[in-house]
Design an enzyme around this catalytic site. Structure first.
Site, mmCIF file in Angstrom:
data_model
loop_
_atom_site.group_PDB
_atom_site.id
_atom_site.type_symbol
_atom_site.label_atom_id
_atom_site.label_comp_id
_atom_site.label_asym_id
_atom_site.label_seq_id
_atom_site.Cartn_x
_atom_site.Cartn_y
_atom_site.Cartn_z
ATOM 1 C CB ALA A 220 -0.941 -0.022 1.205
ATOM 2 C CD GLU B 7 -0.903 8.648 1.334
ATOM 3 O OE1 GLU B 7 -1.138 9.872 1.336
ATOM 4 O OE2 GLU B 7 -0.347 8.038 2.259
ATOM 5 N N GLY C 84 -4.633 11.202 -2.857
ATOM 6 C CA GLY C 84 -4.027 12.434 -3.375
ATOM 7 C C GLY C 84 -2.887 12.219 -4.348
ATOM 8 C CG PHE D 5 -6.167 3.398 -7.237
ATOM 9 C CD1 PHE D 5 -7.456 3.311 -7.720
ATOM 10 C CD2 PHE D 5 -5.513 4.618 -7.335
ATOM 11 C CE1 PHE D 5 -8.081 4.418 -8.284
ATOM 12 C CE2 PHE D 5 -6.119 5.723 -7.895
ATOM 13 C CZ PHE D 5 -7.405 5.624 -8.371
ATOM 14 C CB THR E 259 -3.387 -4.996 -6.031
ATOM 15 O OG1 THR E 259 -3.435 -4.065 -7.116
ATOM 16 C CG2 THR E 259 -3.646 -6.402 -6.573
ATOM 17 N N GLY F 260 -11.407 -7.112 -36.397
ATOM 18 C CA GLY F 260 -12.659 -6.376 -36.559
ATOM 19 C C GLY F 260 -13.816 -6.934 -35.760
ATOM 20 C CD GLU G 92 4.102 -2.699 -9.327
ATOM 21 O OE1 GLU G 92 3.386 -2.809 -8.336
ATOM 22 O OE2 GLU G 92 5.309 -2.976 -9.347
ATOM 23 C CB THR H 5 2.187 6.516 -15.103
ATOM 24 O OG1 THR H 5 3.135 7.566 -14.870
ATOM 25 C CG2 THR H 5 1.104 6.563 -14.023
HETATM 26 C C1 FAD Z 1 -6.273 -1.458 -10.628
HETATM 27 C C2 FAD Z 1 -5.179 -0.740 -9.888
HETATM 28 C C3 FAD Z 1 -4.414 -1.417 -8.952
HETATM 29 C C4 FAD Z 1 -3.409 -0.765 -8.247
HETATM 30 N N1 FAD Z 1 -2.696 -1.433 -7.273
HETATM 31 C C5 FAD Z 1 -1.873 -0.735 -6.456
HETATM 32 C C6 FAD Z 1 -1.269 -1.356 -5.297
HETATM 33 O O1 FAD Z 1 -1.434 -2.547 -5.062
HETATM 34 N N2 FAD Z 1 -0.513 -0.603 -4.487
HETATM 35 C C7 FAD Z 1 -0.299 0.730 -4.702
HETATM 36 O O2 FAD Z 1 0.387 1.363 -3.905
HETATM 37 N N3 FAD Z 1 -0.851 1.348 -5.784
HETATM 38 C C8 FAD Z 1 -1.628 0.658 -6.651
HETATM 39 N N4 FAD Z 1 -2.212 1.290 -7.731
HETATM 40 C C9 FAD Z 1 -1.984 2.694 -7.938
HETATM 41 C C10 FAD Z 1 -1.113 3.036 -9.133
HETATM 42 O O3 FAD Z 1 0.199 2.633 -8.888
HETATM 43 C C11 FAD Z 1 -1.270 4.545 -9.376
HETATM 44 O O4 FAD Z 1 -2.538 4.743 -9.930
HETATM 45 C C12 FAD Z 1 -0.212 5.101 -10.268
HETATM 46 O O5 FAD Z 1 1.004 5.093 -9.621
HETATM 47 C C13 FAD Z 1 -0.528 6.531 -10.704
HETATM 48 O O6 FAD Z 1 -0.862 7.322 -9.634
HETATM 49 P P1 FAD Z 1 -2.184 8.209 -9.654
HETATM 50 O O7 FAD Z 1 -3.282 7.350 -10.050
HETATM 51 O O8 FAD Z 1 -2.283 8.936 -8.383
HETATM 52 O O9 FAD Z 1 -1.924 9.251 -10.838
HETATM 53 P P2 FAD Z 1 -1.177 10.639 -10.694
HETATM 54 O O10 FAD Z 1 0.090 10.451 -10.000
HETATM 55 O O11 FAD Z 1 -2.120 11.635 -10.181
HETATM 56 O O12 FAD Z 1 -0.853 10.942 -12.216
HETATM 57 C C14 FAD Z 1 -1.878 11.287 -13.144
HETATM 58 C C15 FAD Z 1 -1.275 11.357 -14.532
HETATM 59 O O13 FAD Z 1 -0.303 12.383 -14.590
HETATM 60 C C16 FAD Z 1 0.922 11.883 -15.072
HETATM 61 N N5 FAD Z 1 2.013 12.613 -14.464
HETATM 62 C C17 FAD Z 1 2.278 12.731 -13.144
HETATM 63 N N6 FAD Z 1 3.379 13.478 -12.958
HETATM 64 C C18 FAD Z 1 3.832 13.829 -14.187
HETATM 65 C C19 FAD Z 1 4.935 14.588 -14.666
HETATM 66 N N7 FAD Z 1 5.832 15.111 -13.842
HETATM 67 N N8 FAD Z 1 5.081 14.737 -16.003
HETATM 68 C C20 FAD Z 1 4.197 14.183 -16.858
HETATM 69 N N9 FAD Z 1 3.136 13.465 -16.470
HETATM 70 C C21 FAD Z 1 2.952 13.294 -15.150
HETATM 71 C C22 FAD Z 1 0.891 10.428 -14.691
HETATM 72 O O14 FAD Z 1 1.778 9.690 -15.483
HETATM 73 C C23 FAD Z 1 -0.544 10.084 -14.942
HETATM 74 O O15 FAD Z 1 -0.733 9.860 -16.311
HETATM 75 C C24 FAD Z 1 -3.171 0.619 -8.489
HETATM 76 C C25 FAD Z 1 -3.933 1.291 -9.453
HETATM 77 C C26 FAD Z 1 -4.933 0.642 -10.138
HETATM 78 C C27 FAD Z 1 -5.761 1.407 -11.132
#
Ligand code: FAD
Lengths: 344, 368
Positions: free
Chosen positions: B114, B117, B119, B146, B148, B327, B349, B351
């Site tokens: 985990a 967050e 935020g 989020f 897992t 298709g 893990e 983006t």
């Molecule tokens: C189904 C699922 C399972 C998951 N499982 C886990 C888990 O087990 N444990 C855990 O800890 N997390 C988990 N996550 C969370 C996941 O790792 C995060 O969603 C991911 O790291 C992105 O964080 P965020 O969603 O807060 O996006 P944000 O960090 O808010 O980013 C939003 C977008 O902005 C882009 N961005 C951010 N900063 C920049 C920058 N400087 N320049 C350009 N682009 C930028 C990002 O690439 C993204 O496209 C899970 C998510 C999902 C959907």
């Protein structure tokens, strides 16, 4: 219509969607479109927007109809697809076949309609297993978009038939336009009416071909709304102490998509460019834009609740259902070269 | 340079594939996707049949690949009960290893990691959940998003803030937090685009009392531990990508074969097949290269991030191309699920954008 009238129409559609579509859009994705939405939309004249007034339609001009599709797609691509099916596909075919009573029913939303057309797509190899004899159909129609529709138009040995309802539907996995669904339709000795003797495939193909701008308008709505959502999200979401919009790749990509959206809009609404040239650009833009829009939302983008993932699914589905297919591209190539091209 | 797997690994791949083909039928995969249910029985079976074999990390990678090739939702569910294990293995005390890892390794309990967050996920150092020391305990308050295995795991490796430091990441620490601790609450998140068999939840932490022996390693080192973990786990995510890409490709080929030559020998189709195959091959090579460095104890975080990013993009690309070439037949088949599942890989893990930041920062640092 003058520009003020178009603006008013746009505002009307937006208001209708804000009140009747947005609140149920997620439910529609999960459970399918409720019949009362068709009725509400009927009261606005959207369901038979381009049908003749004498048939109960609204007889709107094309620009008005395109406006309705674009604005509807912004709220719910499923709803826009419903309207496209009622007007450009089923409506056109039923009107051409003189089924004025049915057009009236579609116009009011008392009845909904679909046309089985995916079997005509060269990428479809679903076995066709319908038998029609003595005015009754037995068998299964495969891959029907909106299989629960009240009126089902289908092709059998190049003749078009109309069935009122079915004897069951078998849902298929459905990537997009989930409000309408996708499934096989079962008929068991179901009375059907012949709409046309021969030339049925051509009637459907013509309806599809003539809907190129309409499909593009749906793609435009999908693009516009998903990018707008990403723009808004990137204003408020912060990473590393800065709003996402401050990062070049985020801002540049989204701004670039807005520019392409405007370019597409002017092609659709204000140019004489042929439909065949516009559709490949439109569906391609929708696919690229929705992918980035989802990505900008990060993990939230992956959840249905946020309403952006549906655009990602629907844009892909739009391009599979409506192309450009390889036959569209062959037509376009023929147009460009002035002779058969792209055949190997 | 040797591109061949050992005979044992080749046999293991066959076994993993056989397991996936037997257990993850199209009907089963569709059911779990539709119902968004975690496949507990499948997890148990995978464990009982030694489809997950920690004695050789290559076997773990191979299993992930082969299981995701058949179905990502089920494949990830079956291989994710150990998610976060390496953090305890590398940095945890013997007490933590014995108490928590043993039951996980025996298939008796499930864990999760985990970090993210509500935020933010990309900006790990910006996390807000706090742990305050009180006597022999820490009191944790905050929320995780989020996660897992969030509503099914017995415990989590959790990254939280233990102090405010000038360098934000210096104030983070990792703990083992059990889901049965009072004040812990998990809300399952429903309605994901894909990987719907996997369990995902939001965690609420309200004055959760965690004994001090559940601190992993040293206070203030949590960020470093988690980043080390990501440099391992990203290779396995790349494995998910290869699996999804290969699975989508397999299905596209089988549909094309069914359609016959007149359809599939058109050059548009041939070129698409070649592009898919080439990209999968390239993704596999870079992933195996990153894995080879890691498994020989000389990890290269730059190559690892490249592998994760490239394999994720390959999964998305191939799933999309597979739908394009097949298709109507493809979109009404299991391929539509591959298309939905693939997209998660560009998000979790790290983006794709975060991976790009890591890659370029490392390269620019080296260039200085
Ligand atoms: C189904 C699922 C399972 C998951 N499982 C886990 C888990 O087990 N444990 C855990 O800890 N997390 C988990 N996550 C969370 C996941 O790792 C995060 O969603 C991911 O790291 C992105 O964080 P965020 O969603 O807060 O996006 P944000 O960090 O808010 O980013 C939003 C977008 O902005 C882009 N961005 C951010 N900063 C920049 C920058 N400087 N320049 C350009 N682009 C930028 C990002 O690439 C993204 O496209 C899970 C998510 C999902 C959907």
């Amino acid at each position: 219509m003058d520009q003020d009238s178009y603006r008013m129409l746009r505002e009307n559609v937006d208001e209708f969607c804000a009140r009747n579509v947005e609140p149920v859009s997620l439910k529609m994705e999960r459970e399918g479109m409720a019949s009362d939405l068709a009725k509400k939309s009927g009261t606005q004249g959207f369901n038979a927007a381009i049908a003749a007034q004498s048939n109960g339609g609204s007889a709107l001009d094309r620009e008005s109809y395109l406006t309705i599709l674009e604005r509807a797609a912004r709220s719910s691509p499923s709803f826009a697809m419903f309207l496209l099916m009622q007007n450009s596909i089923a409506g056109r075919i039923l009107e051409a076949a003189g089924k004025t009573g049915e057009i009236g029913e579609i116009a009011s939303g008392a009845k909904t309609a679909t046309v089985e057309f995916l079997s005509l797509n060269e990428s479809s190899s679903a076995e066709y297993s319908i038998n029609v004899s003595n005015g009754k159909a037995t068998g299964k129609l495969r891959n029907v978009i909106f299989p629960s529709a009240d009126l089902i138009v289908f092709l059998h040995q190049d003749s078009l038939y109309l069935a009122r309802g079915s004897d069951g539907t078998e849902p298929l996995p459905v990537l997009g336009f989930r409000g309408l669904g996708l499934g096989d339709v079962v008929f068991r000795d179901r009375p059907v009416e012949k709409l046309s003797e021969n030339g049925g495939a051509k009637l459907i193909m013509d309806a599809l071909k003539n809907a190129g701008r309409e499909v593009s308008a749906v793609a435009l709505g999908i693009t516009g709304r998903s990018v707008d959502m990403a723009v808004e999200y990137s204003r408020v979401r912060k990473t590393f102490g800065r709003p996402l919009k401050d990062y070049e790749p985020v801002a540049f990509q989204l701004a670039g998509f807005k520019a392409q959206e405007e370019e597409l809009r002017s092609m659709i609404f204000f140019s004489s460019v042929q439909d065949g040239y516009i559709k490949p650009l439109a569906t391609d833009l929708a696919r690229r834009a929705t992918k980035i829009a989802l990505q900008v939302h990060g993990g939230y983008g992956y959840l249905e609740d946020f309403g952006v993932e549906k655009f990602y699914r629907d844009s892909m589905t739009l391009s599979i259902y409506f192309g450009p297919s390889r036959s569209d591209m062959r037509n376009l190539s023929r147009e460009v070269y002035g002779e058969e091209s792209g055949v190997i | 340079m040797d591109f061949d797997f050992t005979e044992e690994q080749v046999k293991f791949r066959e076994k993993a594939r056989e397991f996936a083909e037997r257990e993850f039928s199209s009907e089963v995969a569709r059911k779990f996707d539709r119902e968004e249910k975690y496949p507990e029985e499948i997890r148990k079976k995978a464990y009982a049949e030694h489809v997950i074999d920690y004695s050789d990390p290559w076997k773990v990678l191979i299993a992930i690949e082969e299981l995701c090739r058949q179905d990502a939702g089920l494949g990830i569910s079956a291989t994710v009960p150990y998610f976060g294990e390496e953090v305890i293995m590398l940095f945890g005390s013997d007490h933590l290893k014995e108490k928590y890892l043993q039951p996980v390794n025996e298939g008796k309990s499930l864990m999760g990691l985990a970090v993210t967050e509500p935020g933010g996920g990309s900006d790990v150092a910006g996390l807000k959940t706090t742990a305050r020391k009180e006597g022999k305990n820490y009191i944790i308050n905050g929320a995780k998003m989020f996660i897992t295995n969030g509503s099914i795991a017995d415990f989590f490796v959790m990254l939280v803030r233990t102090s405010e430091e000038e360098k934000r990441h210096h104030g983070l620490s990792a703990f083992v937090v059990e889901s049965r601790f009072p004040g812990f609450k998990a809300n399952k998140l429903k309605g994901k685009l894909g990987v719907r068999a996997t369990d995902t939840a939001e965690l609420e932490l309200n004055n959760v009392v965690v004994p001090e022996e559940n601190l992993i390693g040293e206070e203030g080192k949590g960020f470093y531990y988690i980043m080390t973990f990501f440099n391992i786990s990203r290779i396995f995510v790349a494995g998910q990508g290869i699996g999804i890409a290969q699975g989508a490709f397999d299905r596209a080929l089988s549909i094309l074969r069914r359609k016959g030559k007149a359809y599939s020998e058109k050059e548009e189709i041939q070129f698409a097949v070649a592009e898919m195959a080439t990209q999968i091959q390239a993704a596999r090579l870079i992933t195996y290269k990153a894995a080879s460095y890691l498994f020989n104890f000389k990890p290269d975080p730059t190559i690892t991030s490249m592998a994760k990013k490239y394999a994720a993009e390959t999964a998305v690309f191939v799933a999309e191309k597979a739908l394009e070439v097949t298709g109507v037949d493809g979109i009404s088949s299991d391929l539509e699920r591959f298309y939905r599942d693939a997209k998660i890989l560009e998000i979790w893990e790290g983006t794709s954008e975060v991976e790009k930041l890591i890659i370029s920062r490392n390269i620019l640092k080296e260039a200085q």
